[in-house]
Design a protein around this motif. Sequence first.
Motif, PDB file in Angstrom:
ATOM      1  N   GLY A  80       0.784  -1.232   0.000  1.00 25.65           N
ATOM      2  CA  GLY A  80       0.000   0.000   0.000  1.00 25.65           C
ATOM      3  C   GLY A  80       0.815   1.280   0.000  1.00 25.65           C
ATOM      4  O   GLY A  80       0.236   2.367   0.128  1.00 25.65           O
ATOM      5  N   ARG A  83      -0.421   4.595  -1.447  1.00 23.57           N
ATOM      6  CA  ARG A  83      -1.842   4.406  -1.727  1.00 23.57           C
ATOM      7  C   ARG A  83      -2.687   4.726  -0.497  1.00 23.57           C
ATOM      8  O   ARG A  83      -2.213   4.643   0.635  1.00 23.57           O
ATOM      9  N   LYS A  84      -3.961   5.047  -0.737  1.00 20.97           N
ATOM     10  CA  LYS A  84      -4.877   5.383   0.352  1.00 20.97           C
ATOM     11  C   LYS A  84      -6.119   4.492   0.295  1.00 20.97           C
ATOM     12  O   LYS A  84      -6.501   4.007  -0.779  1.00 20.97           O
ATOM     13  N   PHE A  85      -6.729   4.291   1.466  1.00 21.55           N
ATOM     14  CA  PHE A  85      -7.947   3.475   1.526  1.00 21.55           C
ATOM     15  C   PHE A  85      -9.078   4.260   2.187  1.00 21.55           C
ATOM     16  O   PHE A  85      -8.842   5.178   2.986  1.00 21.55           O
ATOM     17  N   TYR A 111      -0.837   1.199   3.492  1.00 19.97           N
ATOM     18  CA  TYR A 111      -1.831   2.171   3.018  1.00 19.97           C
ATOM     19  C   TYR A 111      -2.017   3.275   4.061  1.00 19.97           C
ATOM     20  O   TYR A 111      -1.774   3.076   5.255  1.00 19.97           O
ATOM     21  N   ASN A 121      -7.393   4.961  -3.240  1.00 20.96           N
ATOM     22  CA  ASN A 121      -7.002   3.963  -4.239  1.00 20.96           C
ATOM     23  C   ASN A 121      -7.785   2.663  -4.055  1.00 20.96           C
ATOM     24  O   ASN A 121      -7.881   1.855  -4.978  1.00 20.96           O
ATOM     25  N   VAL A 122      -8.307   2.458  -2.827  1.00 23.93           N
ATOM     26  CA  VAL A 122      -9.175   1.311  -2.531  1.00 23.93           C
ATOM     27  C   VAL A 122     -10.369   1.829  -1.739  1.00 23.93           C
ATOM     28  O   VAL A 122     -10.200   2.541  -0.739  1.00 23.93           O
ATOM     29  N   ASN A 152     -10.952   6.639 -12.846  1.00 26.38           N
ATOM     30  CA  ASN A 152      -9.710   6.061 -12.328  1.00 26.38           C
ATOM     31  C   ASN A 152      -9.800   4.537 -12.400  1.00 26.38           C
ATOM     32  O   ASN A 152     -10.177   3.883 -11.433  1.00 26.38           O
ATOM     33  N   ASP A 154      -7.705   2.319 -12.143  1.00 23.64           N
ATOM     34  CA  ASP A 154      -6.852   1.614 -11.180  1.00 23.64           C
ATOM     35  C   ASP A 154      -7.458   1.565  -9.779  1.00 23.64           C
ATOM     36  O   ASP A 154      -6.933   0.889  -8.893  1.00 23.64           O
ATOM     37  N   LEU A 155      -8.544   2.293  -9.558  1.00 32.60           N
ATOM     38  CA  LEU A 155      -9.232   2.263  -8.267  1.00 32.60           C
ATOM     39  C   LEU A 155      -9.814   0.869  -8.030  1.00 32.60           C
ATOM     40  O   LEU A 155     -10.443   0.290  -8.920  1.00 32.60           O
ATOM     41  N   TYR A 200      -5.681  -6.876  -7.684  1.00 34.00           N
ATOM     42  CA  TYR A 200      -4.716  -6.112  -8.474  1.00 34.00           C
ATOM     43  C   TYR A 200      -4.282  -6.898  -9.716  1.00 34.00           C
ATOM     44  O   TYR A 200      -4.073  -6.329 -10.787  1.00 34.00           O
TER      45      TYR A 200
END
Length: 526
Positions: A80, A83-85, A111, A121-122, A152, A154-155, A200
Amino acid sequence: MNEKQRLQYTAQIEPDHPTDKKSALDENLQRLKQKTSQDYEKYFSTVFVPPSLKEAKKRGKEEVKYHKDFSIPEEFRGMGNGRKFYIRTYGCQMNEHDTEVMAGIFMALGYEPTDRPEDANVILLNTCAIRENAENKVFGEIGHLKPLKQNNPDLLLGVCGCMSQEESVVNKILKQFQYVDMIFGTHNIHRLPYILKEAYMSKEMVVEVWSKEGDVIENLPKVRKGNIKAWVNIMYGCDKFCTYCIVPYTRGKERSRRPEDIIQEVRHLAAQGYKEITLLGQNVNAYGKDFTDMKYGLGDLMDELRKIDIPRIRFTTSHPRDFDDRLIEVLAKGGNLVEHIHLPVQSGSSEVLKMMARKYTREQYLELVRKIKEAIPGVALTTDIIVGFPNETDEQFEETLSLYREVEFDSAFTFIYSPREGTPAAKMVDNVPMEVKKERLQRLNALVNEISARKMKEYEGQVVEVLVEGESKNNPDVLAGYTRKNKLVNFVGPKSAIGQLVKVRITEAKTWTLNGEMIEEMIEVK
């Protein structure tokens, strides 16, 4: 489903190994020519373990295993980074606590949390299946998130929690919301790193929902909300199978944590300065009934916990059938065991209770209330009530009103009956017209408000102990907190009081809240 069962399941869908016999090879080649692309589809879906309510209803005799060695495998560390959740939680305290665990796993993976879905991102929706309205909110939210996914690619968008345990929900997501990346249930939260990795890497939707409950996993990381109150799971699942309730299917059979693990967690929270803990379980009163090596129940656990240096201990939710004399005896000792009990009755009619499969009568419930009130003078009782259950008559509804008047609950959560697919009650003819259900709910709520207002009025002039949680939602100059009996109190005071126990003199009572003025000294917690 535990890890061994999962691997067995996976092995079942692996293709056969070829033999070195020529006849077998020819036979295989002939069979392959007859195959279509659909026959191979299952081999390219990285993870596809859908739910089954039929399987979820079964209660096996397999021994529950306790795993105390949870850790994040090295291969996932750093997954992570950068990246952010974002997790949106629906439903009960158990879901709130599950979110704390998932947040802990995310952060252990590297994350960072965000409170803005746009920055994530998630995104996970931790869902509730208790009522149709709750499910509709989730489907609406999935629809609202579609533009984020389009902007996005990739989300990662995931749906987890109790709704994921329902076949109809998973089928609907597969058909109508194909941009969802992953679906997982309540029994395999600890596998979140693996599910993320699959999502992923895979171009297909990852579905991993275990219909059979897993083992008890200890030492899961947690990121708790705040540092004043904390949730502590003491058991998982429910075996009561009330005819209207989906929970035994979505949460599995009753599994109790070992008392030493619970006691250690509560001691750790006390050392960190938490002021209140709530013991959680779908049916906390059944705690320990699944132990085969000792006789140990919720009363015994509470007797141990009351000796720990933490100001307040609560528990939820109770089932009247399992509320025994030992628990009443321990709660009567007071101290840090608060004098507030949530005791869902659901109906005041023995006939309706029988249709609901609640396994107690009106008379038995009232006798339990009598014993509790006798042992704990001034106890605050709250409850849950369903109106408009199939075949409920006017007379039976009147019995609910009369029971409410007799017990004089401090408050109640009231609901119109909502059929849940897969439950026995969903097959009953829902023969109570909606206008009748709404009229009954209005009458019940009027009674609930009347008794609540009267009970709150009794607080005027009294000095109560308040655990200050923060600023009022409506006015940042006003502080808000709760009494031992779970009454919301608003008062003016210094910000330094947040997180502390303070004395407040009540100056005004409203139907659901109290206003007061702080008495200068704070309460020292010994």
